[in-house]
Scaffold this motif. Structure first.
Motif, mmCIF file in Angstrom:
data_model
loop_
_atom_site.group_PDB
_atom_site.id
_atom_site.type_symbol
_atom_site.label_atom_id
_atom_site.label_comp_id
_atom_site.label_asym_id
_atom_site.label_seq_id
_atom_site.Cartn_x
_atom_site.Cartn_y
_atom_site.Cartn_z
ATOM 1 N N GLY A 1 -21.911 -19.962 104.159
ATOM 2 C CA GLY A 1 -21.409 -19.047 103.134
ATOM 3 C C GLY A 1 -20.954 -17.727 103.744
ATOM 4 N N GLU A 2 -21.768 -17.181 104.636
ATOM 5 C CA GLU A 2 -21.392 -15.939 105.325
ATOM 6 C C GLU A 2 -20.125 -16.159 106.161
ATOM 7 N N GLU B 1 -17.705 -18.330 105.725
ATOM 8 C CA GLU B 1 -16.517 -18.457 104.881
ATOM 9 C C GLU B 1 -16.007 -17.099 104.419
ATOM 10 N N GLU B 2 -16.913 -16.223 104.007
ATOM 11 C CA GLU B 2 -16.497 -14.890 103.554
ATOM 12 C C GLU B 2 -15.797 -14.130 104.669
ATOM 13 N N THR C 1 -12.336 -15.875 105.718
ATOM 14 C CA THR C 1 -11.265 -15.728 104.739
ATOM 15 C C THR C 1 -10.547 -14.392 104.914
ATOM 16 N N VAL C 2 -11.314 -13.324 105.106
ATOM 17 C CA VAL C 2 -10.716 -11.996 105.278
ATOM 18 C C VAL C 2 -10.020 -11.897 106.635
#
Length: 285
Positions: free
Chosen positions: A203-204, A206-207, A210-211
């Motif tokens: 999850g970390e 992916e965040e 993405t940026v």
């Protein structure tokens, strides 16, 4: 009759991980959990050459022939560590792909801190550690909690990156390979659910990814470089760097530049290093 281990080691649960991580529009396409793998990086790279998509994840309950930096090998007891690799096909300039190992490191720091409370940090370029001052017990120096390895494959004409990490979770002291290694269990996290830790890690990741990808892989513009510097305990330390040409450089780690290089102020002035094994020196050394 031996007493039961107070730290049980259940297998990872693919259904739980899939429910937590795979969603419409999300980054993760497929999560594969295998009982054993030689090296998750090697096996996922092979799947990538056979057409596995961006966002594929391979995690092994037991990794018997893991590969670290400089060709070093390692293995872990079954279900005692979290060994996982991800396949990425980023549409960014090739020169910026080196930031993906740093991105994995930042994601790991966040996941470990949030799910276990262990005060993890990074050592340049790609080691996850618990700094000596934040260890659960006195002395012992910095403790290595995980290693990260990112590899680029250009065989298809479009760069594919496999980034892998192996986090020591429930190993006892005598199950760790070297004295400088530590586990989450040894640092006070007595009951770590590897499913929860992996879901947090991905999850970390992916965040951050993405940026970073939206910024064309620009670590400064995306904020990745600033976050990496914030959690990198190498900065400001006296270091000894073993360089790939067998030379050694002593100095002070002054900065990490926009390309992810470590800037060391040594006898000949400042030098930007793209590779090397770093030893954190204690005062007076």
């Amino acid at each position: 009759m031996a007493a039961p281990d107070p730290y049980p080691r259940p297998p990872l649960d693919r259904a739980v991980l899939t429910a937590a991580l795979i969603r419409p529009g999300g980054m993760w396409e497929r999560i594969e959990v295998v009982p054993e793998a030689g090296s998750t990086n090697t096996e996922l790279a092979a799947r990538g050459r056979s057409g596995a998509p961006h966002g594929s994840v391979l995690v092994a309950d037991h990794q018997s022939a893991g590969r670290g930096r400089m060709g070093r090998g390692f293995s872990t007891p079954p279900r005692a560590a979290l060994t996982v690799s991800v396949l990425l096909r980023p549409a960014v300039p090739t020169g910026r792909l080196g930031w993906l190992s740093a991105l994995m490191g930042v994601a790991a720091v966040g996941a470990v801190r949030r799910t276990t409370g262990v005060k993890a940090a990074l050592k340049w370029p790609n080691d996850l550690l618990v700094p000596e001052a934040l260890r659960s017990g006195p002395g012992g120096g910095d403790g290595k909690l995980a290693g990260i390895l990112a590899e680029v494959d250009f065989s298809s004409g479009v760069p594919a990156v496999v980034a892998g990490i192996g986090i020591n979770v429930s190993q006892s002291r005598d199950e760790l390979p070297v004295d400088t290694a530590v586990s989450l269990r040894g640092e006070g996290a007595a009951d770590v659910d590897r499913n929860v830790l992996l879901a947090s890690l991905l999850g970390e990741f992916e965040e951050l990814y993405t940026v970073w990808a939206a910024a064309g892989g620009d670590a400064e513009r995306s904020g990745l470089a600033a976050v990496y510097r914030d959690v990198c305990t190498t900065l400001g330390r006296r270091v000894r760097v073993h360089l790939p040409d067998d030379r050694v450089l002593d100095g002070v780690a002054r900065a990490i530049d926009a390309e992810g290089r470590l800037v060391v102020d040594g006898p000949g002035g400042e030098r930007a290093l793209s590779a090397g094994d770093v030893v954190h020196l204690r005062p007076g050394v």
